[in-house]
Design a protein around this motif. Sequence first.
Motif, PDB file in Angstrom:
ATOM      1  N   ARG A   1      18.859   1.487  80.632  1.00  0.00           N
ATOM      2  CA  ARG A   1      19.870   0.573  81.185  1.00  0.00           C
ATOM      3  C   ARG A   1      19.236  -0.611  81.897  1.00  0.00           C
ATOM      4  O   ARG A   1      19.612  -1.768  81.673  1.00  0.00           O
ATOM      5  CB  ARG A   1      20.791   1.340  82.144  1.00  0.00           C
ATOM      6  CG  ARG A   1      21.679   2.331  81.445  1.00  0.00           C
ATOM      7  CD  ARG A   1      22.460   3.174  82.430  1.00  0.00           C
ATOM      8  NE  ARG A   1      23.362   4.085  81.719  1.00  0.00           N
ATOM      9  CZ  ARG A   1      24.108   5.003  82.312  1.00  0.00           C
ATOM     10  NH1 ARG A   1      24.048   5.141  83.625  1.00  0.00           N
ATOM     11  NH2 ARG A   1      24.894   5.790  81.612  1.00  0.00           N
TER      12      ARG A   1
ATOM     13  N   ARG B   1      26.042  -0.839  74.402  1.00  0.00           N
ATOM     14  CA  ARG B   1      25.583  -1.973  75.190  1.00  0.00           C
ATOM     15  C   ARG B   1      25.335  -3.201  74.313  1.00  0.00           C
ATOM     16  O   ARG B   1      25.717  -4.311  74.673  1.00  0.00           O
ATOM     17  CB  ARG B   1      24.303  -1.600  75.954  1.00  0.00           C
ATOM     18  CG  ARG B   1      24.539  -0.795  77.213  1.00  0.00           C
ATOM     19  CD  ARG B   1      23.279  -0.723  78.064  1.00  0.00           C
ATOM     20  NE  ARG B   1      22.252   0.099  77.436  1.00  0.00           N
ATOM     21  CZ  ARG B   1      22.073   1.400  77.668  1.00  0.00           C
ATOM     22  NH1 ARG B   1      22.882   2.028  78.507  1.00  0.00           N
ATOM     23  NH2 ARG B   1      21.109   2.062  77.077  1.00  0.00           N
TER      24      ARG B   1
ATOM     25  N   SER C   1      27.581  -6.882  74.161  1.00  0.00           N
ATOM     26  CA  SER C   1      26.856  -8.064  74.630  1.00  0.00           C
ATOM     27  C   SER C   1      27.062  -9.236  73.671  1.00  0.00           C
ATOM     28  O   SER C   1      27.323  -9.046  72.481  1.00  0.00           O
ATOM     29  CB  SER C   1      25.350  -7.766  74.751  1.00  0.00           C
ATOM     30  OG  SER C   1      25.122  -6.743  75.686  1.00  0.00           O
TER      31      SER C   1
ATOM     32  N   ASN D   1      28.317  -0.330  85.368  1.00  0.00           N
ATOM     33  CA  ASN D   1      28.014  -1.716  85.026  1.00  0.00           C
ATOM     34  C   ASN D   1      26.530  -1.949  85.186  1.00  0.00           C
ATOM     35  O   ASN D   1      25.764  -1.030  85.430  1.00  0.00           O
ATOM     36  CB  ASN D   1      28.828  -2.690  85.897  1.00  0.00           C
ATOM     37  CG  ASN D   1      28.569  -2.464  87.377  1.00  0.00           C
ATOM     38  OD1 ASN D   1      27.449  -2.103  87.759  1.00  0.00           O
ATOM     39  ND2 ASN D   1      29.584  -2.673  88.203  1.00  0.00           N
ATOM     40  N   TYR D   2      26.095  -3.209  85.063  1.00  0.00           N
ATOM     41  CA  TYR D   2      24.675  -3.501  85.107  1.00  0.00           C
ATOM     42  C   TYR D   2      24.175  -3.795  86.516  1.00  0.00           C
ATOM     43  O   TYR D   2      23.007  -4.081  86.699  1.00  0.00           O
ATOM     44  CB  TYR D   2      24.354  -4.684  84.182  1.00  0.00           C
ATOM     45  CG  TYR D   2      24.614  -4.383  82.738  1.00  0.00           C
ATOM     46  CD1 TYR D   2      24.324  -3.119  82.225  1.00  0.00           C
ATOM     47  CD2 TYR D   2      25.152  -5.332  81.892  1.00  0.00           C
ATOM     48  CE1 TYR D   2      24.551  -2.821  80.896  1.00  0.00           C
ATOM     49  CE2 TYR D   2      25.383  -5.038  80.553  1.00  0.00           C
ATOM     50  CZ  TYR D   2      25.085  -3.792  80.056  1.00  0.00           C
ATOM     51  OH  TYR D   2      25.310  -3.512  78.745  1.00  0.00           O
ATOM     52  N   ASN D   3      25.058  -3.742  87.508  1.00  0.00           N
ATOM     53  CA  ASN D   3      24.624  -3.956  88.896  1.00  0.00           C
ATOM     54  C   ASN D   3      24.126  -2.629  89.463  1.00  0.00           C
ATOM     55  O   ASN D   3      24.766  -2.002  90.296  1.00  0.00           O
ATOM     56  CB  ASN D   3      25.788  -4.499  89.741  1.00  0.00           C
ATOM     57  CG  ASN D   3      26.240  -5.863  89.260  1.00  0.00           C
ATOM     58  OD1 ASN D   3      25.410  -6.711  88.967  1.00  0.00           O
ATOM     59  ND2 ASN D   3      27.558  -6.057  89.171  1.00  0.00           N
TER      60      ASN D   3
ATOM     61  N   LYS E   1      18.603 -10.718  79.716  1.00  0.00           N
ATOM     62  CA  LYS E   1      18.365 -11.863  80.602  1.00  0.00           C
ATOM     63  C   LYS E   1      17.165 -12.691  80.152  1.00  0.00           C
ATOM     64  O   LYS E   1      17.111 -13.901  80.388  1.00  0.00           O
ATOM     65  CB  LYS E   1      18.150 -11.375  82.037  1.00  0.00           C
ATOM     66  CG  LYS E   1      19.429 -10.968  82.750  1.00  0.00           C
ATOM     67  CD  LYS E   1      19.138 -10.648  84.210  1.00  0.00           C
ATOM     68  CE  LYS E   1      20.412 -10.325  84.970  1.00  0.00           C
ATOM     69  NZ  LYS E   1      20.139 -10.022  86.408  1.00  0.00           N
TER      70      LYS E   1
ATOM     71  N   GLN F   1      19.070  -4.641  80.494  1.00  0.00           N
ATOM     72  CA  GLN F   1      19.484  -5.794  81.290  1.00  0.00           C
ATOM     73  C   GLN F   1      18.389  -6.863  81.302  1.00  0.00           C
ATOM     74  O   GLN F   1      18.661  -8.055  81.143  1.00  0.00           O
ATOM     75  CB  GLN F   1      19.804  -5.350  82.719  1.00  0.00           C
ATOM     76  CG  GLN F   1      20.328  -6.477  83.607  1.00  0.00           C
ATOM     77  CD  GLN F   1      20.648  -5.983  85.006  1.00  0.00           C
ATOM     78  OE1 GLN F   1      20.173  -4.932  85.424  1.00  0.00           O
ATOM     79  NE2 GLN F   1      21.442  -6.742  85.733  1.00  0.00           N
ATOM     80  N   SER F   2      17.140  -6.436  81.470  1.00  0.00           N
ATOM     81  CA  SER F   2      16.019  -7.384  81.463  1.00  0.00           C
ATOM     82  C   SER F   2      15.865  -8.031  80.090  1.00  0.00           C
ATOM     83  O   SER F   2      15.574  -9.222  79.970  1.00  0.00           O
ATOM     84  CB  SER F   2      14.716  -6.670  81.851  1.00  0.00           C
ATOM     85  OG  SER F   2      14.809  -6.122  83.153  1.00  0.00           O
TER      86      SER F   2
END
Length: 491
Positions: free
Chosen positions: A204, A260, A264, A27-29, A212, A208-209
């Motif tokens: 990855r 990804r 999304s 995941n993205y965490n 966001k 994510q950045s």
Amino acid sequence: MRIKTFACVVAAVLTALTPVPAAYSQNYNLPDLGAAGGATLSPLEERKMGEQIMQEVRADPDYLSDSESSEYLQRLGYKLVSAGPSNPYTFTFFPVRDSSINAFALPGGFVAVFTGLFVAAQNESELASVLAHEIAHVQQRHIARMLESQKGNLAWTIASLLVAVLAARAGSGDGAAAAVVGTQAAMAQKTLSFSRDAEREADRVGFQSLVKAGFDPRGMEDFFHKLDLNSRIYEGPRAAPAYLRTHPLTIDRISEAQNRSRLSKPVNHKDSLDFFLIRARMRVLQADRQQGWIDAQKYFKEEIKTAKGYDLAANHYGMAVALQKMHRPAEALKEAELAKSIAGTKSTILDKLISELTFAAGQRDRGIQLAKQTFDASPTSQLALLNYADLLYRSKKYNETVNLMRKQHALSKQTPLYQSILGRCYEALGKKSLSHQAIGEMYALNGEKVAAIQQFSIAQRSNDGDFYTMSEIDARLRQLRKEVDEDKKYK
């Protein structure tokens, strides 16, 4: 030295030595995988290393000292930085004159973007995806982790980067790159899979950045497809696009980018006017000769026939920049004003060009007035500040320039540029101590302490400042001499 040669040197060494990252989360965490490198190289030490390298980069003719693109990159870059994982770095983004589709990160948060990448990007999300990837390399401390894996060779690894730069500056050119790459050939072959893992991690974290920050998730996927398509027309790895040579693109990376973006939520990102303007500007500045500017002008003329909206405004802006480079300010001003009317929205970049072209066309007072209006409307813009200060200085309004620089809040006093402007103004005013003091601070901020001491010594001997100024100079001179002595002991 040419910067593209230097980029290959740095990328080859860093890619060859990148260690295997920890296991990845699906995941993205993502975990903070950079912590392992902290024991060897602190963020502060990494920044100092980057600053040393940047001294050489800034001296290179391909380094673009361009306020417009630098301010845009800084704004775009920090939009991504603020959306990413917390980190201790201060990022500096800068453009490089080279038609290659490329970008690279240096130790400590320095990120270079080639003009060719601007020109190739079809939208702002594609450009942002590359920046996000390079930012992730820094945030995940890939360089520090590389150095951690070279515990016994830390000094050699750092020195190899700096020596390669110095050798190339001295005229060795590609020989410097060959020496470093050749030395690392066996290790590069051995650790190729590590570099691929580092690239996947940067993908990855960068993705994510990107999401966001509000950009289109397809930006990274589309950019990968573009690179993959372009690479198929080349016959060998040495002829492949520069970005592929320093950032190996694999089927896995392409597939993961597709997955990804498709998982999304779709984002309809509206590209900023500044993106179009800077892309057009980079097409012009990518050339450094008359023929290149003529070719850019022809390109814009053709594009204007079918372009609309921001794209049309940007093509007229590009025409204006090309005409400005060819010293045709009156024609350039007409194109810039047309671009502004088509854009229909505020733009510091357009306003700055109009003010300097008005000034160059002979309407000096009007040009200064427009520059002041632009700065008053955007008081935190370095672009607006530097333009206003430059026009004042060129009009020999030195006291006004000094007062402006001392009161403004757009440019830190702890920058070489700020001190350089003050130094030139004080020199023109005949204030020798103040002039040499400012130039001394400029050298000190660039890390050239011996040259700084020389300037402060001249300032001290000139002795034409007030009591406070001379006391400041005496104290700073003692401090610099002490630092130089300590540096010698440390070495």
